[in-house]
Design an enzyme around this catalytic site. Structure first.
Site, PDB file in Angstrom:
ATOM      1  N   LYS A  11      -4.447 -23.090  -3.610  1.00  0.00           N
ATOM      2  CA  LYS A  11      -4.789 -23.357  -2.310  1.00  0.00           C
ATOM      3  C   LYS A  11      -4.167 -22.361  -1.368  1.00  0.00           C
ATOM      4  O   LYS A  11      -2.965 -22.363  -1.526  1.00  0.00           O
ATOM      5  CB  LYS A  11      -4.870 -24.786  -1.841  1.00  0.00           C
ATOM      6  CG  LYS A  11      -5.519 -24.945  -0.430  1.00  0.00           C
ATOM      7  CD  LYS A  11      -5.485 -26.570  -0.261  1.00  0.00           C
ATOM      8  CE  LYS A  11      -5.883 -26.845   1.247  1.00  0.00           C
ATOM      9  NZ  LYS A  11      -6.040 -28.299   1.659  1.00  0.00           N
TER      10      LYS A  11
ATOM     11  N   SER B  87     -10.459 -30.302   3.076  1.00  0.00           N
ATOM     12  CA  SER B  87     -10.158 -28.964   3.190  1.00  0.00           C
ATOM     13  C   SER B  87      -9.663 -28.108   2.202  1.00  0.00           C
ATOM     14  O   SER B  87      -9.847 -26.566   2.387  1.00  0.00           O
ATOM     15  CB  SER B  87      -8.678 -28.842   4.195  1.00  0.00           C
ATOM     16  OG  SER B  87      -7.691 -29.317   3.579  1.00  0.00           O
TER      17      SER B  87
ATOM     18  N   SER C 187      -8.662 -34.529   1.361  1.00  0.00           N
ATOM     19  CA  SER C 187      -9.014 -32.992   1.105  1.00  0.00           C
ATOM     20  C   SER C 187      -8.884 -32.667  -0.244  1.00  0.00           C
ATOM     21  O   SER C 187      -9.403 -31.456  -0.549  1.00  0.00           O
ATOM     22  CB  SER C 187      -8.029 -32.274   1.850  1.00  0.00           C
ATOM     23  OG  SER C 187      -8.444 -32.209   3.257  1.00  0.00           O
TER      24      SER C 187
HETATM   25  N1  GLN Z   1     -10.612 -34.150   6.761  1.00  0.00           N
HETATM   26  C1  GLN Z   1      -9.315 -34.697   6.856  1.00  0.00           C
HETATM   27  C2  GLN Z   1      -8.912 -34.158   8.132  1.00  0.00           C
HETATM   28  O1  GLN Z   1      -9.494 -33.064   8.827  1.00  0.00           O
HETATM   29  C3  GLN Z   1      -8.285 -34.461   5.934  1.00  0.00           C
HETATM   30  C4  GLN Z   1      -7.859 -33.250   5.699  1.00  0.00           C
HETATM   31  C5  GLN Z   1      -6.777 -32.939   4.623  1.00  0.00           C
HETATM   32  O2  GLN Z   1      -6.869 -33.917   3.937  1.00  0.00           O
HETATM   33  N2  GLN Z   1      -5.909 -32.007   4.694  1.00  0.00           N
HETATM   34  O3  GLN Z   1      -7.907 -34.151   8.956  1.00  0.00           O
END
Ligand code: GLN
Length: 486
Positions: free
Chosen positions: A75, A150, A174
């Site tokens: 990532k 993400s 994410s």
């Molecule tokens: N969807 C969640 C957010 O927007 C989780 C993001 C994540 O786990 N990095 O914060």
């Protein structure tokens, strides 16, 4: 070849039926060919790193690592020495780190071969990958839909078998949500299990690195190599490296699985409800005992998270000031305007929104009402889990209340935030959790993947991965590849 497990690929490498160049070359080609349609990668390395290939070859000959020669993507928030690390942001568009993140280094030491960097929501904020500053990622199962976020680039790349493995990070879901949306397995380990050194920070008390792969066995093998104490990360747990043990049979006799029925009954999507029920039934058929549990404060998790995570991000992202690293605005008149313009131009809308919410929640006068309150809720949620785990070994629940949605469908932030309601509770408690594929929707929306979440006791990655592996010994959902990518 594209649907082989790590153990199978390793066997081919060891028996010289394929060499490391050929294996990485095959996946490198797939990344090149399919990146246009998926948008899964921000950077595809021009050349496969020669030193990594040599190291992989040596490791294969020495027979000391199952991971030797297995290609992967990171990532794009894991720092990679000499390779651009953008975090999905214009702010870091040209940032080339001078060092490797600990997780990156450990996997390279185990002989893995890095092909490039996976697309993501900017600074890991989002659940759809539409917040990448570079391009949205398309779900390989239906290109008009999002892959989740993400870590959506990682998930899409694995689903399309552009790589067999990708790293991801999970702050509030994410890894698990994109894994569910793309029909693959993804594990977020316990907080502190994997070093955060060299991971660009979003919310430091929640961020954890983890693995995404078709199946649980692959996740276990790669995660093992990432774990262990790191003196460069003060929150890394002082524990020896963890070692995954693949279960020999699918028998779940003696296992107690906690289920909060209200979560499942409340599901509005009939396919998710049905598949979740069926998957839990399958665990029961394998000998597990299903036990009703309660998590009374879990409903408050989303509200608490969207105070805590922005608060931490407002502090973490203050380092991007246009001076030390990252984007620097051109049209400036003084120091103040350098800060203001660089941040205005360098950050996207979602990131700016969160920085403002966070700074506000931390400001004097509001601190007690919001930040402190959210911390108390976090504690109550942890206590709920602690209590549940006195009666059960793992918890099974949905990952996402919805199927992968269309690009542009969720324009208001709140409905996107609400979609994190099943993943955030375990994040706030720092518990290990994973998503595994349990089938596909059959409704008019088409054939879209559905995942089941398994949550374990603190530091018990073994139990959730074992259950996933046992389930996968009997099912083939995790082996499905979207038609256009076969
Ligand atoms: N969807 C969640 C957010 O927007 C989780 C993001 C994540 O786990 N990095 O914060």
């Amino acid at each position: 070849m594209i649907n082989l497990t790590i153990r199978q690929m390793s066997e081919l490498l060891v028996s010289k039926q394929i060499n490391v160049q050929e294996l990485s070359g095959l996946f490198h080609d797939r990344c090149r060919v399919h990146n246009q349609t998926t948008g899964a990668l921000i950077t595809l390395n021009n050349e496969i790193n020669a030193a990594e290939l040599l190291n992989a070859q040596a490791s294969i000959e020495a027979g000391d690592s199952l991971l030797a020669g297995i290609p992967l993507l990171h990532k794009d928030l894991f720092c990679t020495q000499g390779v651009k690390t953008t975090c999905g942001s214009k702010m870091l568009e040209n940032f080339v780190p001078p060092y490797d993140a600990t997780a990156v280094k450990r996997l390279a030491d185990a002989g893995m071969v890095t092909l490039g960097k996976a697309n993501m929501d900017e600074f890991a904020m989002g659940s759809s990958n539409e917040h990448s500053a570079f391009m949205a990622v398309n779900n390989p199962w239906d290109l008009s839909r999002v892959p989740g976020g993400s870590s959506g680039g990682s998930a899409a790349a694995v689903a399309a078998r552009m790589v067999p493995i990708a790293t991801g990070t999970d702050t509030g879901g994410s890894i698990r949500q994109p894994a569910a949306f793309c029909g693959i397995t993804g594990i977020k380990p316990s907080y502190g299990r994997v070093s955060r050194h060299g991971m660009v920070a979003f919310a430091s008390s929640l961020d954890q690195g983890g693995v995404m792969a078709p199946g649980a066995d692959d996740c276990g093998l790669v995660l093992s190599a990432m774990t262990g104490h790191d003196s460069l990360d003060s929150t890394s747990a002082n524990q020896p490296p963890w070692q995954w043990k693949k279960p020999e049979t699918a028998d779940m006799q003696g296992l107690k699985v906690g289920v909060a029925s209200a979560w499942i009954e409340g599901l509005k999507d009939p396919d998710i409800k049905q598949k979740t029920t069926e998957a839990i039934e399958q665990l029961r058929c394998n000998g597990a005992e299903i036990i009703e549990i309660e998590l009374p404060h879990a409903d408050l998790a989303v509200s608490a998270y969207y105070v805590l995570a922005p608060a931490e991000c407002s502090s973490n992202l203050s380092r991007f000031d246009g001076v030390r690293f990252g984007y620097q605005a051109k049209e400036i008149s003084d120091l103040e305007s350098l800060y203001r313009q660089s941040r205005t131009e360098g950050f996207g809308e979602e990131v700016k929104k969160r920085i403002m919410i966070g700074a506000w929640a931390l400001s004097s006068g509001y601190y007690d009402a919001y930040y402190l309150k959210a911390q108390k809720v976090r504690r109550l949620i942890s206590e709920d889990f602690k209590k549940a785990f006195t009666e059960v070994d793992i918890i099974a629940c949905p990952v996402s209340p919805e199927l992968p949605f269309k690009h542009g469908e969720k324009v208001d932030g709140i409905s996107m935030y609400q979609a994190d309601k099943f993943t955030i509770p375990a994040s706030l408690a720092g518990l290990p959790c994973l998503s595994m594929p349990i089938g596909f929707s059959e409704n008019p929306q088409g054939r879209l993947p559905i995942g089941l979440q398994l949550i374990g006791r603190y530091f018990d990655e073994q139990s959730i991965l074992s259950v996933a592996d046992k389930y996968q010994q009997q099912t083939e959902h995790h082996l499905q590849v979207p038609e256009a990518f076969q």
